[in-house]
Design a protein around this motif. Structure first.
Motif, PDB file in Angstrom:
ATOM      1  N   THR A  39      33.606  75.879  26.429  1.00 63.22           N
ATOM      2  CA  THR A  39      33.920  76.196  25.393  1.00 63.22           C
ATOM      3  C   THR A  39      34.463  77.839  25.631  1.00 63.22           C
ATOM      4  O   THR A  39      33.891  78.431  26.576  1.00 63.22           O
ATOM      5  N   THR A  40      35.289  78.336  25.010  1.00 57.39           N
ATOM      6  CA  THR A  40      35.672  79.931  25.016  1.00 57.39           C
ATOM      7  C   THR A  40      34.500  80.619  24.979  1.00 57.39           C
ATOM      8  O   THR A  40      34.319  81.789  25.644  1.00 57.39           O
ATOM      9  N   ALA A  41      33.620  80.292  24.098  1.00 58.90           N
ATOM     10  CA  ALA A  41      32.232  81.170  23.932  1.00 58.90           C
ATOM     11  C   ALA A  41      31.338  81.153  25.273  1.00 58.90           C
ATOM     12  O   ALA A  41      30.872  82.053  25.573  1.00 58.90           O
ATOM     13  N   GLU A  42      31.235  80.119  25.891  1.00 58.70           N
ATOM     14  CA  GLU A  42      30.546  80.108  26.939  1.00 58.70           C
ATOM     15  C   GLU A  42      31.431  80.848  28.136  1.00 58.70           C
ATOM     16  O   GLU A  42      30.723  81.747  29.060  1.00 58.70           O
ATOM     17  N   VAL A  43      32.683  80.929  28.359  1.00 57.29           N
ATOM     18  CA  VAL A  43      33.171  81.783  29.225  1.00 57.29           C
ATOM     19  C   VAL A  43      33.017  83.369  28.856  1.00 57.29           C
ATOM     20  O   VAL A  43      32.830  84.049  29.679  1.00 57.29           O
ATOM     21  N   ALA A  44      32.938  83.639  27.517  1.00 57.87           N
ATOM     22  CA  ALA A  44      32.942  84.921  27.163  1.00 57.87           C
ATOM     23  C   ALA A  44      31.552  85.430  27.522  1.00 57.87           C
ATOM     24  O   ALA A  44      31.181  86.430  28.115  1.00 57.87           O
ATOM     25  N   PHE A  45      30.478  84.596  27.315  1.00 57.50           N
ATOM     26  CA  PHE A  45      29.134  84.820  27.506  1.00 57.50           C
ATOM     27  C   PHE A  45      28.971  84.958  29.117  1.00 57.50           C
ATOM     28  O   PHE A  45      28.302  86.202  29.256  1.00 57.50           O
ATOM     29  N   TYR A  46      29.471  84.106  29.724  1.00 57.42           N
ATOM     30  CA  TYR A  46      29.387  84.549  31.267  1.00 57.42           C
ATOM     31  C   TYR A  46      30.043  85.903  31.649  1.00 57.42           C
ATOM     32  O   TYR A  46      29.439  86.483  32.480  1.00 57.42           O
ATOM     33  N   GLU A  47      31.241  85.935  31.158  1.00 56.65           N
ATOM     34  CA  GLU A  47      31.872  87.293  31.536  1.00 56.65           C
ATOM     35  C   GLU A  47      31.135  88.478  31.124  1.00 56.65           C
ATOM     36  O   GLU A  47      31.008  89.547  31.997  1.00 56.65           O
ATOM     37  N   ALA A  48      30.539  88.494  29.935  1.00 55.36           N
ATOM     38  CA  ALA A  48      29.774  89.782  29.597  1.00 55.36           C
ATOM     39  C   ALA A  48      28.543  89.902  30.421  1.00 55.36           C
ATOM     40  O   ALA A  48      28.262  90.924  30.608  1.00 55.36           O
ATOM     41  N   ALA A  49      27.829  88.690  30.706  1.00 55.71           N
ATOM     42  CA  ALA A  49      26.626  88.709  31.543  1.00 55.71           C
ATOM     43  C   ALA A  49      26.821  89.535  32.775  1.00 55.71           C
ATOM     44  O   ALA A  49      26.093  90.370  33.309  1.00 55.71           O
ATOM     45  N   HIS A  50      27.893  89.119  33.369  1.00 57.73           N
ATOM     46  CA  HIS A  50      28.120  89.644  34.781  1.00 57.73           C
ATOM     47  C   HIS A  50      28.787  91.040  34.692  1.00 57.73           C
ATOM     48  O   HIS A  50      28.553  91.656  35.524  1.00 57.73           O
ATOM     49  N   ALA A  51      29.401  91.499  33.726  1.00 53.27           N
ATOM     50  CA  ALA A  51      29.836  92.815  33.519  1.00 53.27           C
ATOM     51  C   ALA A  51      28.803  93.767  33.062  1.00 53.27           C
ATOM     52  O   ALA A  51      28.748  94.771  33.493  1.00 53.27           O
ATOM     53  N   SER A  52      27.997  93.376  31.851  1.00 51.50           N
ATOM     54  CA  SER A  52      26.945  94.177  31.498  1.00 51.50           C
ATOM     55  C   SER A  52      25.866  93.853  31.433  1.00 51.50           C
ATOM     56  O   SER A  52      24.829  94.704  30.897  1.00 51.50           O
TER      57      SER A  52
END
Length: 352
Positions: A39-52
């Motif tokens: 889902t797009t939510a999963e991609v967003a969670f991964y991106e935020a984790a790696h960034a912040s």
């Protein structure tokens, strides 16, 4: 939020080193990356984790990008259909249904570098539904929690694949196997997982390595404000004992070379010739946190106790294995209430 990087991958084939989860997971021809519907939510969670959230992200597979099906079509649907067939082990709905999405996430393969990976998937949480779940889905998942260790311990065995030297094949334990345990008997599932490691001392040593990673993730999660519905701990160890022993020897040798390199460095040498890169180290065991389709960062709400309860109980069970207590004589109390089901017959895996 930055846009995910579009990737162009070579041929994709069904990924069989999977113990649970949704159907349709693929792997590229190098074996380095996996592609799974998301889902797009999963991609967003991964991106935020790696960034912040670097301490948390250290325990996740690396996000490499996404794939989206074009209107003209690609070979991805056919490959995912083949993956669905490959992952069907004969039990009714042994895996979750294929997600209805044209978006797939591309991740590093946690089993890359293992010759015969033995894999355990532990589904976290006593609450298994998010706020968007339909009343029917909510009722179904609440029943699953009541009837399994999800409700009593905050985790359940979702599935595993264990390499068996005696049969030169995998023992496959699907989700129905895990749902048959209670708080009093779930230790048997961990014993079945580590049984492929042979001698008791090797099993304890692997449990120690995995426990250290679980405890490290526990500390990271306690320092975050998030909610993860349906996330899993993924355990992997090298199931081929000959390969494992060689990997241990190589690790010991590498450690010695690194120590010599550090000594040379302290003596004024740049140490380039003696350093050992992370990518050349042998694969012995690894723990990753996976499945974030229903995960989100929740500032102001505190740590995710729904997942932390299960993680703490997993640590307690690993402690039992390390200390040598038997499944029938658990000396370390578990956090949670469970019915007395100590007479349950051992469930037998299928072999593939």
């Amino acid at each position: 939020m930055s846009q995910p990087t579009p990737l162009s991958l070579p041929a994709l084939t069904p990924f069989t080193n999977v113990a649970a989860g949704h159907e349709g997971v693929l792997v590229d021809d190098s074996g380095e990356v996996v592609v799974k519907p998301c889902t797009t939510a999963e991609v967003a969670f991964y991106e935020a984790a790696h960034a912040s959230h670097p301490a948390f992200a250290a325990y996740m597979p690396t996000l490499l990008g996404t794939l989206t099906l074009s209107p003209e079509g690609t070979s991805l649907p056919e490959a995912q259909s083949q993956a669905t067939q490959a992952q069907d082990q004969g039990s009714p709905q042994a895996f979750g249904k294929h997600l209805s999405t044209n978006l797939s996430i591309v991740l590093s393969n946690a089993t890359r570098g293992f010759h015969r990976p033995s894999i355990l998937d532990l589904k976290l949480g006593s609450q298994l539904h998010d706020e968007q779940a339909s009343p029917e889905k909510r009722a179904r998942l609440e029943q699953v929690a009541r009837e399994t260790t999800s409700g009593s311990l905050g985790f359940r065995i979702a599935g595993m694949r264990v390499w068996r030297k005696d049969t030169a094949s995998y023992g496959v334990f699907d989700k129905w196997y895990g749902r048959g345990f209670s708080a009093a008997t779930v230790r048997q599932g961990f014993d079945d997982f580590f049984a492929g490691a042979g001698e008791p001392e090797v099993r304890k040593w692997l449990a120690e390595r995995l426990r250290a990673e679980v405890e490290g993730f526990q500390r990271a999660l306690e320092g975050e404000e998030s909610r993860m519905i349906g996330a899993s701990l993924l355990f992997v160890y090298e199931g081929d004992m000959d390969v494992l022993m060689r990997a241990l020897e190589e690790e010991a040798s590498s450690s010695g070379k690194e120590q010599e390199a550090r000594q040379d460095d302290s003596d004024g040498d740049d140490g380039d010739e003696g350093s050992i890169s992370e990518t050349t180290k042998p694969r012995i065991s690894v723990m990753k946190v996976i499945d974030f389709a229903h995960a989100q960062w929740t500032p102001g709400l505190g740590p995710d106790e729904n997942c932390l309860q299960g993680i703490r109980n997993v640590v307690r069970i690993l402690d039992q294995i390390i200390e040598g207590s038997s499944a029938s004589n658990q000396t370390i109390p578990l956090s949670g209430q469970g019915d007395d089901f100590s007479g349950k017959e051992s469930l037998k895996p299928k072999c593939t």
